[in-house]
Design an enzyme around this catalytic site. Structure first.
Site, mmCIF file in Angstrom:
data_model
loop_
_atom_site.group_PDB
_atom_site.id
_atom_site.type_symbol
_atom_site.label_atom_id
_atom_site.label_comp_id
_atom_site.label_asym_id
_atom_site.label_seq_id
_atom_site.Cartn_x
_atom_site.Cartn_y
_atom_site.Cartn_z
ATOM 1 N N LYS A 46 58.976 -40.897 9.245
ATOM 2 C CA LYS A 46 60.362 -40.714 9.381
ATOM 3 C C LYS A 46 60.857 -39.240 9.013
ATOM 4 C CE LYS A 46 64.498 -42.575 7.765
ATOM 5 N NZ LYS A 46 64.780 -41.939 8.972
ATOM 6 N N LYS A 76 59.027 -35.750 12.763
ATOM 7 C CA LYS A 76 60.039 -34.966 13.120
ATOM 8 C C LYS A 76 60.108 -35.012 14.751
ATOM 9 C CE LYS A 76 63.586 -32.501 11.521
ATOM 10 N NZ LYS A 76 64.325 -32.661 10.279
ATOM 11 N N GLY A 135 69.132 -37.973 12.330
ATOM 12 C CA GLY A 135 69.608 -36.655 12.995
ATOM 13 C C GLY A 135 69.143 -35.496 12.433
ATOM 14 N N ASP A 136 69.353 -34.456 12.979
ATOM 15 C CA ASP A 136 69.152 -33.113 12.465
ATOM 16 C C ASP A 136 69.908 -32.258 13.040
ATOM 17 O OD1 ASP A 136 67.235 -31.550 10.560
ATOM 18 O OD2 ASP A 136 66.969 -30.405 12.513
ATOM 19 N N THR A 181 72.793 -35.037 2.419
ATOM 20 C CA THR A 181 71.635 -33.964 2.242
ATOM 21 C C THR A 181 72.606 -32.804 1.442
ATOM 22 O OG1 THR A 181 70.948 -34.635 4.111
ATOM 23 C CG2 THR A 181 70.594 -32.344 3.549
ATOM 24 N N ASN A 229 76.791 -30.418 8.987
ATOM 25 C CA ASN A 229 76.689 -31.374 8.034
ATOM 26 C C ASN A 229 76.122 -30.900 6.681
ATOM 27 O OD1 ASN A 229 74.834 -33.537 6.988
ATOM 28 N ND2 ASN A 229 76.410 -34.574 8.199
ATOM 29 N N SER A 234 68.600 -42.196 3.821
ATOM 30 C CA SER A 234 68.213 -42.878 5.125
ATOM 31 C C SER A 234 67.053 -44.031 4.844
ATOM 32 C CB SER A 234 67.308 -41.887 5.947
ATOM 33 O OG SER A 234 68.210 -41.246 6.965
HETATM 34 P P1 NDP Z 1 74.168 -29.039 12.074
HETATM 35 O O1 NDP Z 1 73.620 -28.944 13.424
HETATM 36 O O2 NDP Z 1 75.209 -30.039 11.514
HETATM 37 O O3 NDP Z 1 74.706 -27.697 11.833
HETATM 38 C C1 NDP Z 1 73.757 -26.561 11.671
HETATM 39 C C2 NDP Z 1 74.480 -25.300 11.374
HETATM 40 O O4 NDP Z 1 73.408 -24.358 11.498
HETATM 41 C C3 NDP Z 1 75.758 -24.831 12.369
HETATM 42 O O5 NDP Z 1 76.600 -24.207 11.495
HETATM 43 C C4 NDP Z 1 74.868 -23.758 13.389
HETATM 44 O O6 NDP Z 1 75.696 -22.804 13.958
HETATM 45 C C5 NDP Z 1 73.806 -23.204 12.036
HETATM 46 N N1 NDP Z 1 72.738 -22.333 12.766
HETATM 47 C C6 NDP Z 1 71.672 -23.225 13.754
HETATM 48 N N2 NDP Z 1 70.904 -22.241 14.276
HETATM 49 C C7 NDP Z 1 71.262 -21.167 13.668
HETATM 50 C C8 NDP Z 1 70.529 -19.976 13.598
HETATM 51 N N3 NDP Z 1 69.695 -19.595 14.407
HETATM 52 N N4 NDP Z 1 71.361 -18.939 13.098
HETATM 53 C C9 NDP Z 1 72.327 -19.174 12.125
HETATM 54 N N5 NDP Z 1 72.923 -20.517 12.097
HETATM 55 C C10 NDP Z 1 72.344 -21.336 12.847
HETATM 56 O O7 NDP Z 1 72.776 -29.279 11.300
HETATM 57 P P2 NDP Z 1 72.710 -29.772 9.752
HETATM 58 O O8 NDP Z 1 73.844 -29.160 9.042
HETATM 59 O O9 NDP Z 1 72.367 -31.129 9.597
HETATM 60 O O10 NDP Z 1 71.098 -29.073 9.461
HETATM 61 C C11 NDP Z 1 71.305 -27.777 8.818
HETATM 62 C C12 NDP Z 1 69.826 -27.624 8.100
HETATM 63 O O11 NDP Z 1 69.464 -28.619 7.302
HETATM 64 C C13 NDP Z 1 68.469 -27.725 9.295
HETATM 65 O O12 NDP Z 1 67.584 -26.615 8.674
HETATM 66 C C14 NDP Z 1 68.117 -29.066 9.110
HETATM 67 O O13 NDP Z 1 66.788 -29.264 9.388
HETATM 68 C C15 NDP Z 1 68.382 -29.260 7.561
HETATM 69 N N6 NDP Z 1 68.460 -30.529 7.185
HETATM 70 C C16 NDP Z 1 69.192 -31.566 7.668
HETATM 71 C C17 NDP Z 1 69.166 -32.944 7.248
HETATM 72 C C18 NDP Z 1 70.638 -33.611 7.542
HETATM 73 O O14 NDP Z 1 70.595 -34.794 6.795
HETATM 74 N N7 NDP Z 1 71.423 -33.390 8.486
HETATM 75 C C19 NDP Z 1 68.337 -33.350 5.998
HETATM 76 C C20 NDP Z 1 67.553 -32.288 5.602
HETATM 77 C C21 NDP Z 1 67.573 -31.120 6.145
HETATM 78 P P3 NDP Z 1 76.058 -23.234 15.391
HETATM 79 O O15 NDP Z 1 76.989 -24.143 15.241
HETATM 80 O O16 NDP Z 1 76.556 -21.513 15.846
HETATM 81 O O17 NDP Z 1 74.656 -23.558 16.119
#
Ligand code: NDP
Length: 451
Positions: free
Chosen positions: A94, A130, A169-170, A213, A244, A383
């Site tokens: 998962k 993943k 998703g991620d 999250t 997100n 999830s």
């Molecule tokens: P989203 O795609 O919704 O948002 C990602 C955010 O991070 C955007 O604002 C993006 O900016 C920014 N970002 C991405 N890459 C970079 C970078 N290299 N430098 C600076 N900012 C960056 O993703 P999520 O919110 O879902 O995920 C965010 C984090 O949380 C990740 O590490 C993910 O693995 C983790 N996570 C997510 C879960 C979930 O349920 N969604 C669960 C557990 C962990 P831009 O728009 O410019 O790309």
């Protein structure tokens, strides 16, 4: 006597580096966990005898495949797709799917490794995996996104299943992408099953999955603050990201009486000293998702705010910090700045946002610091609840799910205390999470023998 009994931590890490050349993120994640596990298993013969740490740091399976699709200008494009099935000792694999140009085997292996411990910590029966692709969804039309998702699933479908591997998703994969992938899975297999989570409510999704999250990371923060007799009321927060996780973390901070000062994206961060209220968060959500806009546009909409191009928000004075964007976005120097400016707690919404140097700084300063594998587990936990609802063919009510999420985060906090409480009263949440997660998976592996 097994050879591993004679391997010390340095030799073990050297072996991980040798076997995984050019994979710094994976080596970083294993190093962080191994430091705590070596101490824990020092006097536990059977974990050595059965080489559990060595086996847990080798994914069950790494699948890599070609994904080709046609863009709107009729160019044929080729991307690389992956699914890492890390460990299924306690349940089906998962973990999320990430679409981002930076995706590679090292990043996905580190995420799948972390996911294994995180999922164990939730108390739910989920293994760790993943996946992702080197696809950049930014600037793509809806049709291009759909064709890419369909092509990706046309290969992935043979490796997943409701009792085998259940992706979510991620980064770059939200409700729209999950919808396209689920549709293609259903079309190819002629089977309607809970093979993905994060689905739309109309076709088997769970209430509060999008919020889980970010909300969970704030609940965890609340649990940590409570150990020092404090709450979020009146506290200022620096948050990175604007996707997100970040927007829902901001939402919950506001609901619990805190004030959010920053959000960011890959171009820079915005600082709003008046506070990023619910109305402003709604604007960000709609601007970033529906209009695919940039966070820099915030300052045109809300005049008191400033945009800082190419910078991260960790220099802004705050009581609590929530890195919610991506891995290695909070380095040692950032951690020192946060501590010097009086930050008392850090709850990671993203996966491994703090590098090893930064973690060391937080631990030395004795501030409350929660690693993502504990604090951001709310998403995968809901999830897991979505999987249960799909199996039972039921939809649970929102209030029930909100309470379950709160209880699960409190349960993870308690599990961290079990192994993280130090003699001087300090709680080492990294150690607590690593050991509690490891022990559950390791004990299941012991039961199976050498497989
Ligand atoms: P989203 O795609 O919704 O948002 C990602 C955010 O991070 C955007 O604002 C993006 O900016 C920014 N970002 C991405 N890459 C970079 C970078 N290299 N430098 C600076 N900012 C960056 O993703 P999520 O919110 O879902 O995920 C965010 C984090 O949380 C990740 O590490 C993910 O693995 C983790 N996570 C997510 C879960 C979930 O349920 N969604 C669960 C557990 C962990 P831009 O728009 O410019 O790309």
């Amino acid at each position: 006597m097994a050879d591993s009994e004679h391997v010390d931590l340095d030799e073990f890490i050297a072996g991980v580096k040798r076997r995984n050349p050019g994979q710094p993120e994976f080596v970083q994640a294993v190093t962080e966990v191994a430091q705590d596990i070596f101490e824990f298993i020092a006097d536990k013969e059977e974990y050595h005898r059965w080489q559990i740490l060595r086996r847990i740091s080798e994914p069950d399976r790494v699948v890599s495949f070609r994904v080709c699709w046609e863009d709107d200008n009729h160019n044929i494009r080729v991307q690389r797709g992956f699914r890492i099935q890390n460990n299924n000792a306690i349940g089906p694999y998962k973990g999320g799917i990430r679409f981002h140009p930076s995706v590679n085997e090292s990043i996905l292996k580190f995420l799948a490794f972390e996911q294994t411990f995180k999922n164990a910590l939730t108390g739910l029966p989920m293994g760790g995996g993943k996946g992702g692709a080197t696809f950049n969804p930014k600037g793509k039309s809806d049709g291009e996104i759909m064709r890419f998702c369909q092509s990706f699933m046309t290969e992935l479908f043979r490796h997943i299943g409701a009792n085998i591997d259940v992706p979510a998703g991620d980064i770059g994969v939200g409700a729209r992408e999950i919808g396209y992938m689920f549709g293609q899975y259903k079309r190819i297999t002629n089977s309607f099953e809970g093979v993905l989570t994060g689905k739309g409510l109309e076709y088997g999704g769970s209430l509060i999955r999008p919020e889980a999250t970010g909300y969970g990371a704030v609940y965890f923060l609340e649990n940590m603050l409570r150990t020092r007799g404090q709450g979020l009321e009146g506290k200022s927060a620096a948050i990175s990201g604007s996707g997100n996780v970040a927007t829902h973390a901001a939402e919950k901070i506001n609901q619990l009486g805190g004030k959010v000062l920053t959000l960011s994206d890959s171009e820079g961060f915005i600082h709003d000293p008046d506070g990023i209220t619910q109305e402003k968060i709604d604007w960000v959500k709609s601007h970033k998702t529906r209009r695919r806009g940039r966070i820099s546009d915030y300052v045109d909409e809300y005049k008191g705010a400033t945009f800082h191009r190419g910078e991260r928000p960790w220099g802004v004075t705050c009581d609590v910090a929530l890195p919610c964007a991506t891995q290695n976005e909070l380095l040692g120097a950032d951690a020192r700045l946060l501590v010097a400016n009086g930050c008392i707690a850090v709850s990671e919404g993203a996966n491994m946002p703090t590098d090893l140097d930064g973690v060391h700084v937080f631990k030395e300063a004795r501030i409350l610091y929660a690693p993502g594998k504990a604090s951001n587990a709310g998403g995968v936990a809901v999830s897991g609840l979505e999987m249960s609802q799909n199996s039972a063919r039921l939809s649970w009510k929102e209030a029930e799910l909100q309470q379950l999420l709160k209880d699960i985060m409190a349960g993870i906090h308690t599990r961290c205390l079990e192994y993280g409480q130090q003699g001087d009263g300090y709680i080492d949440y990294v150690k607590g999470a690593n050991i509690a997660g490891f022990k559950k998976v390791a004990d299941a592996m012991l039961a199976f023998g050498v497989v």
